[in-house]
Design a protein around this motif. Structure first.
Motif, PDB file in Angstrom:
ATOM      1  N   SER A  50      -2.032  -0.509   3.569  1.00 20.73           N
ATOM      2  CA  SER A  50      -1.425   0.496   4.435  1.00 20.73           C
ATOM      3  C   SER A  50      -2.487   1.169   5.306  1.00 20.73           C
ATOM      4  O   SER A  50      -3.679   1.183   4.956  1.00 20.73           O
ATOM      5  N   ILE A  51      -2.053   1.715   6.419  1.00 17.52           N
ATOM      6  CA  ILE A  51      -2.966   2.449   7.291  1.00 17.52           C
ATOM      7  C   ILE A  51      -3.542   3.659   6.545  1.00 17.52           C
ATOM      8  O   ILE A  51      -4.723   3.993   6.678  1.00 17.52           O
ATOM      9  N   SER A  52      -2.719   4.295   5.727  1.00 16.16           N
ATOM     10  CA  SER A  52      -3.183   5.450   4.960  1.00 16.16           C
ATOM     11  C   SER A  52      -4.299   5.065   3.999  1.00 16.16           C
ATOM     12  O   SER A  52      -5.218   5.851   3.747  1.00 16.16           O
ATOM     13  N   THR A  53      -4.246   3.850   3.466  1.00 12.21           N
ATOM     14  CA  THR A  53      -5.320   3.370   2.594  1.00 12.21           C
ATOM     15  C   THR A  53      -6.622   3.260   3.370  1.00 12.21           C
ATOM     16  O   THR A  53      -7.682   3.688   2.898  1.00 12.21           O
ATOM     17  N   ASP A  56      -8.014   6.658   3.981  1.00 14.62           N
ATOM     18  CA  ASP A  56      -8.535   7.283   2.765  1.00 14.62           C
ATOM     19  C   ASP A  56      -9.917   6.742   2.406  1.00 14.62           C
ATOM     20  O   ASP A  56     -10.783   7.488   1.951  1.00 14.62           O
ATOM     21  N   TRP A  57     -10.112   5.448   2.583  1.00 14.36           N
ATOM     22  CA  TRP A  57     -11.401   4.831   2.261  1.00 14.36           C
ATOM     23  C   TRP A  57     -12.462   5.083   3.332  1.00 14.36           C
ATOM     24  O   TRP A  57     -13.653   4.881   3.091  1.00 14.36           O
ATOM     25  N   LEU A  81      -9.409   4.783  -4.767  1.00 18.88           N
ATOM     26  CA  LEU A  81     -10.493   4.960  -5.719  1.00 18.88           C
ATOM     27  C   LEU A  81     -10.501   6.400  -6.227  1.00 18.88           C
ATOM     28  O   LEU A  81     -10.276   7.334  -5.463  1.00 18.88           O
ATOM     29  N   TYR A  82     -10.779   6.549  -7.508  1.00 20.53           N
ATOM     30  CA  TYR A  82     -10.890   7.881  -8.108  1.00 20.53           C
ATOM     31  C   TYR A  82     -12.171   7.942  -8.929  1.00 20.53           C
ATOM     32  O   TYR A  82     -12.436   7.052  -9.743  1.00 20.53           O
ATOM     33  N   ILE A 229      -0.576  10.599   1.615  1.00 17.32           N
ATOM     34  CA  ILE A 229      -0.816  11.079   2.979  1.00 17.32           C
ATOM     35  C   ILE A 229      -2.069  11.939   3.098  1.00 17.32           C
ATOM     36  O   ILE A 229      -2.528  12.219   4.207  1.00 17.32           O
ATOM     37  N   GLY A 230      -2.625  12.388   1.979  1.00 12.64           N
ATOM     38  CA  GLY A 230      -3.808  13.237   2.044  1.00 12.64           C
ATOM     39  C   GLY A 230      -4.295  13.597   0.658  1.00 12.64           C
ATOM     40  O   GLY A 230      -3.844  13.026  -0.341  1.00 12.64           O
TER      41      GLY A 230
END
Length: 281
Positions: A50-53, A56-57, A81-82, A229-230
């Motif tokens: 996804s674009i959100s992924t 996030d990275w 990732l956490y 989303i955030g």
């Protein structure tokens, strides 16, 4: 001297075990160099993420900031990732992502539930959402503890008696924030006391997500319910890390707790709830 040598050996053994666990993990991170005419959408299609992924990275990028030759980190498969913090357990991490512990153990090659601070845990996108409570049309946007309710109160910072327009959900910085309903992103960015904020409009509701530490969507993007989303933060006027969550219908404010599923069942795979320190504004 022997004591020093023993300590070094324990440290080396620790890092060897971490590397050994990582080597059996069934995910990888690809470095992609942006080519001419590529977009976030085309890159997301190429790698089936996804674009959100991608956002996030790769904090700080946006559809308009991409440049040829720029390197992006792309996880395979799609996921997040956490980094383990002191006091974390696999169970508490699973709740943050509304995921199942066994799914997390499997993709990370973990044979036990033992984790250590600093360890990187991969959460596959396919595992996210199993713990969402879908008893109503909208879902809880994050996992945490209610630290401030909707309604009139004495503002903890201004000390004035004002309307608190949403609910505050206290959670550690970096906790994932999810779209409560399908919709279109109408605003992203800094917004005065809200800090980093996202506004998403659905067919019937307008959702405000405030005080974020990171934004993983862009204006005009269509997002699905349950999409990350955030991340929770403490930006803007805030007394601690939390998510400020508002719901409006035709410009009229609503108490989110009336529309959300039961606050006693935010995460439905496990009846037990973890308590976090409160934060709010």
């Amino acid at each position: 001297m022997n004591l020093c040598h023993s300590r070094k050996r324990r440290i080396l053994t620790f890092f060897y075990l971490i590397l050994l666990v990582s080597s059996f993990a069934s995910y990888s991170v690809v470095t992609h160099k942006i080519q001419q005419n590529e977009t976030l959408f085309s890159i997301s299609i190429k790698y089936n993420v996804s674009i959100s992924t991608i956002l996030d990275w790769n904090p700080g990028i946006s559809p308009n900031s991409l440049r040829v030759g720029q390197s992006l980190k792309i996880p395979q498969p799609d996921g997040y990732l956490y980094e383990v913090k002191k006091g974390d357990t696999l169970s508490s991490i699973a709740k943050l992502f509304f995921a199942d512990v066994e799914d997390i153990k499997k993709i990370n090659g973990l044979t036990s539930s033992t984790i250590v601070p600093g360890q990187k845990i991969f959460i596959p996108n396919s595992a996210i959402g199993k713990g969402f409570n879908n008893e109503k049309s909208i879902i809880w946007p994050t996992y945490g503890t209610i630290s401030s309710l909707y309604g009139y109160r004495v503002n903890p910072i201004s000390k004035e008696y004002t309307l608190h327009k949403g609910v505050d959900i206290a959670a550690p910085t970096g906790t994932p924030v999810f779209a409560s309903e399908d919709g279109v992103v109408e605003f992203v960015g800094e917004n005065n006391g809200y800090g980093l904020m996202i506004q998403i409009d659905s067919n019937s509701n307008t959702f405000i997500y405030g005080h974020l530490s990171q934004i993983n969507v862009y204006k005009g993007q269509y997002v699905k319910k349950g999409q990350l989303i955030g991340r929770v933060g403490s930006t803007g006027v805030s007394t601690g890390p939390h998510l400020h969550f508002e719901v409006r219908r035709e410009d009229k404010l609503y108490d989110p707790l009336v529309l959300l599923p039961s606050r006693n069942n935010i995460y439905v795979l496990d009846e037990r709830e973890s308590a976090y320190g409160v934060g709010g504004e």
